[in-house]
Scaffold this motif. Structure first.
Motif, PDB file in Angstrom:
ATOM      1  N   ARG A  61     -38.793 -20.344 -20.707  1.00 25.89           N
ATOM      2  CA  ARG A  61     -39.419 -21.231 -21.679  1.00 25.89           C
ATOM      3  C   ARG A  61     -40.929 -20.999 -21.741  1.00 25.89           C
ATOM      4  O   ARG A  61     -41.532 -21.031 -22.820  1.00 25.89           O
ATOM      5  N   LEU A  62     -41.540 -20.744 -20.580  1.00 26.26           N
ATOM      6  CA  LEU A  62     -42.984 -20.510 -20.537  1.00 26.26           C
ATOM      7  C   LEU A  62     -43.356 -19.083 -20.932  1.00 26.26           C
ATOM      8  O   LEU A  62     -44.482 -18.817 -21.348  1.00 26.26           O
ATOM      9  N   GLY A  63     -42.412 -18.171 -20.750  1.00 29.20           N
ATOM     10  CA  GLY A  63     -42.705 -16.765 -21.037  1.00 29.20           C
ATOM     11  C   GLY A  63     -43.514 -16.094 -19.954  1.00 29.20           C
ATOM     12  O   GLY A  63     -44.179 -15.078 -20.192  1.00 29.20           O
ATOM     13  N   THR A  76     -40.155  -3.832  -9.512  1.00 23.85           N
ATOM     14  CA  THR A  76     -39.912  -5.024  -8.708  1.00 23.85           C
ATOM     15  C   THR A  76     -41.149  -5.905  -8.696  1.00 23.85           C
ATOM     16  O   THR A  76     -42.276  -5.424  -8.594  1.00 23.85           O
ATOM     17  N   ASN A  77     -40.929  -7.223  -8.845  1.00 27.00           N
ATOM     18  CA  ASN A  77     -42.012  -8.186  -8.815  1.00 27.00           C
ATOM     19  C   ASN A  77     -41.629  -9.318  -7.893  1.00 27.00           C
ATOM     20  O   ASN A  77     -40.437  -9.604  -7.720  1.00 27.00           O
ATOM     21  N   GLY A  78     -42.618  -9.994  -7.326  1.00 25.47           N
ATOM     22  CA  GLY A  78     -42.271 -11.109  -6.460  1.00 25.47           C
ATOM     23  C   GLY A  78     -43.480 -11.810  -5.909  1.00 25.47           C
ATOM     24  O   GLY A  78     -44.628 -11.427  -6.164  1.00 25.47           O
ATOM     25  N   SER A  79     -43.218 -12.848  -5.122  1.00 27.56           N
ATOM     26  CA  SER A  79     -44.288 -13.630  -4.511  1.00 27.56           C
ATOM     27  C   SER A  79     -43.718 -14.399  -3.334  1.00 27.56           C
ATOM     28  O   SER A  79     -42.539 -14.793  -3.345  1.00 27.56           O
ATOM     29  N   GLY A  80     -44.548 -14.630  -2.333  1.00 22.98           N
ATOM     30  CA  GLY A  80     -44.149 -15.426  -1.185  1.00 22.98           C
ATOM     31  C   GLY A  80     -44.736 -16.814  -1.199  1.00 22.98           C
ATOM     32  O   GLY A  80     -44.489 -17.618  -0.289  1.00 22.98           O
ATOM     33  N   ALA A  81     -45.537 -17.101  -2.246  1.00 21.89           N
ATOM     34  CA  ALA A  81     -46.148 -18.431  -2.386  1.00 21.89           C
ATOM     35  C   ALA A  81     -46.376 -18.687  -3.869  1.00 21.89           C
ATOM     36  O   ALA A  81     -47.499 -18.589  -4.374  1.00 21.89           O
ATOM     37  N   LEU A  82     -45.329 -18.971  -4.579  1.00 17.31           N
ATOM     38  CA  LEU A  82     -45.388 -19.094  -6.033  1.00 17.31           C
ATOM     39  C   LEU A  82     -46.412 -20.120  -6.501  1.00 17.31           C
ATOM     40  O   LEU A  82     -47.096 -19.913  -7.502  1.00 17.31           O
ATOM     41  N   GLY A  83     -46.522 -21.226  -5.762  1.00 20.74           N
ATOM     42  CA  GLY A  83     -47.434 -22.282  -6.180  1.00 20.74           C
ATOM     43  C   GLY A  83     -48.887 -21.873  -6.184  1.00 20.74           C
ATOM     44  O   GLY A  83     -49.705 -22.450  -6.916  1.00 20.74           O
ATOM     45  N   GLN A  84     -49.229 -20.856  -5.392  1.00 17.52           N
ATOM     46  CA  GLN A  84     -50.624 -20.410  -5.309  1.00 17.52           C
ATOM     47  C   GLN A  84     -50.840 -19.031  -5.919  1.00 17.52           C
ATOM     48  O   GLN A  84     -51.940 -18.478  -5.836  1.00 17.52           O
ATOM     49  N   ALA A  86     -51.743 -16.430  -8.510  1.00 17.08           N
ATOM     50  CA  ALA A  86     -52.506 -16.392  -9.762  1.00 17.08           C
ATOM     51  C   ALA A  86     -51.813 -15.564 -10.843  1.00 17.08           C
ATOM     52  O   ALA A  86     -52.192 -15.640 -12.010  1.00 17.08           O
ATOM     53  N   SER A  87     -50.800 -14.783 -10.462  1.00 19.78           N
ATOM     54  CA  SER A  87     -50.096 -13.968 -11.453  1.00 19.78           C
ATOM     55  C   SER A  87     -49.371 -14.824 -12.485  1.00 19.78           C
ATOM     56  O   SER A  87     -49.214 -14.422 -13.638  1.00 19.78           O
ATOM     57  N   TRP A  88     -48.912 -16.010 -12.038  1.00 21.48           N
ATOM     58  CA  TRP A  88     -48.159 -16.893 -12.926  1.00 21.48           C
ATOM     59  C   TRP A  88     -48.683 -18.317 -12.748  1.00 21.48           C
ATOM     60  O   TRP A  88     -48.042 -19.161 -12.111  1.00 21.48           O
ATOM     61  N   PRO A  89     -49.858 -18.608 -13.312  1.00 19.22           N
ATOM     62  CA  PRO A  89     -50.553 -19.869 -13.043  1.00 19.22           C
ATOM     63  C   PRO A  89     -49.819 -21.114 -13.534  1.00 19.22           C
ATOM     64  O   PRO A  89     -50.048 -22.204 -12.992  1.00 19.22           O
ATOM     65  N   ALA A  95     -42.373 -23.970 -10.235  1.00 14.04           N
ATOM     66  CA  ALA A  95     -41.326 -23.538  -9.308  1.00 14.04           C
ATOM     67  C   ALA A  95     -41.501 -24.223  -7.961  1.00 14.04           C
ATOM     68  O   ALA A  95     -40.524 -24.657  -7.330  1.00 14.04           O
ATOM     69  N   ALA A  96     -42.753 -24.326  -7.502  1.00 16.99           N
ATOM     70  CA  ALA A  96     -43.028 -24.964  -6.214  1.00 16.99           C
ATOM     71  C   ALA A  96     -42.608 -26.439  -6.227  1.00 16.99           C
ATOM     72  O   ALA A  96     -42.170 -26.973  -5.197  1.00 16.99           O
ATOM     73  N   GLU A  97     -42.730 -27.084  -7.373  1.00 17.21           N
ATOM     74  CA  GLU A  97     -42.299 -28.478  -7.497  1.00 17.21           C
ATOM     75  C   GLU A  97     -40.796 -28.621  -7.254  1.00 17.21           C
ATOM     76  O   GLU A  97     -40.325 -29.680  -6.830  1.00 17.21           O
ATOM     77  N   LEU A  98     -40.052 -27.537  -7.516  1.00 11.96           N
ATOM     78  CA  LEU A  98     -38.606 -27.524  -7.264  1.00 11.96           C
ATOM     79  C   LEU A  98     -38.292 -27.008  -5.862  1.00 11.96           C
ATOM     80  O   LEU A  98     -37.136 -26.720  -5.555  1.00 11.96           O
TER      81      LEU A  98
END
Length: 230
Positions: A61-63, A76-84, A86-89, A95-98
């Motif tokens: 929905r956000l794109g 391959t893309n990824g993150s170990g701390a989605l809430g912080q 900056a790639s996907w502000p 996601a972190a809220e979930l």
């Protein structure tokens, strides 16, 4: 993966199996999902758990998000701390809220074509290390081939079904034209024009008008046969 057989079920059921296997195969995974792309946009989306579906729905929905990035780059893309991250502000904090903090999105490629992405998630921070990435990419390669074959089969079956309907409709229309010719003595072209006029006048498909005409003729024939038997 080798045990998956294209054609034994729907494309969606195959994708669901792949998502479930990915969750079991990739160390640290709590859930996984598969997204197929159609004309560059998310199309078929399956998930091994509801929280995966929720997270994926947000990023589509956000794109933005690891899946969008993996599908766009083929890497391959990824993150170990989605809430912080900056790639996907916008996506990351949502996601972190979930309670989803780690993501690993693996492009599903056959040759140079990107079919979609395999997305693996974890509630833990820094859940996916180099081993997870390596195993995930090893898994994604045969998964992409299985999906490619299943999609080709799905498209072929759909096309065959459309052709079967078209052939059946054509046969019924030809029967209706024959009935009009028998009743009126007109040519086949004139009979087809009459059929088309009926369709336009009643605002229903030509094939439905033909089906009704054929059904009426069959009922009349049965009545006549019944009367003659008496």
């Amino acid at each position: 993966m080798a045990g998956l057989v294209s054609g034994r079920g729907s494309l969606e059921s195959l994708l669901t199996e792949i998502a479930t296997f990915a969750m079991l195969a990739v160390p640290g995974a709590d859930g996984a999902g598969v997204t197929m792309l159609e004309a560059g946009q998310p199309d078929t989306i399956v998930a091994s758990a509801q929280f995966v579906r929720d997270v994926d729905t947000i990023q589509y929905r956000l794109g933005e998000g690891p899946c969008i990035s993996a599908a766009a780059s083929g890497e391959t893309n990824g993150s170990g701390a989605l809430g912080q991250d900056a790639s996907w502000p916008v996506f990351g904090p949502r996601a972190a809220e979930l309670d989803v903090h780690s993501a690993l999105s693996l492009a599903l490629k056959v040759n140079t074509d990107v079919l979609g992405a395999l997305n693996v998630y974890s509630h833990a921070y820094d859940a996916f290390d180099g081993s997870s990435k390596r195993i995930g990419e090893l898994f994604a390669a045969p998964a992409a081939v299985a999906i490619h074959n299943a999609r080709l089969l799905d498209q072929t079956l759909r096309q065959a079904a459309r052709l079967e309907v078209a052939l059946t409709s054509r046969s019924t229309i030809d029967q209706a034209i024959g009935i009009i010719i028998a009743r009126s003595g007109v040519t086949s072209d004139e009979a087809f024009v009459r059929l088309r006029i009926m369709s336009q006048h009643e605002h229903i498909k030509l094939s439905l008008v033909a089906e009704r005409l054929v059904a009426q003729a069959m009922r009349r024939a049965r009545v006549k046969r019944s009367e003659s038997d008496e």
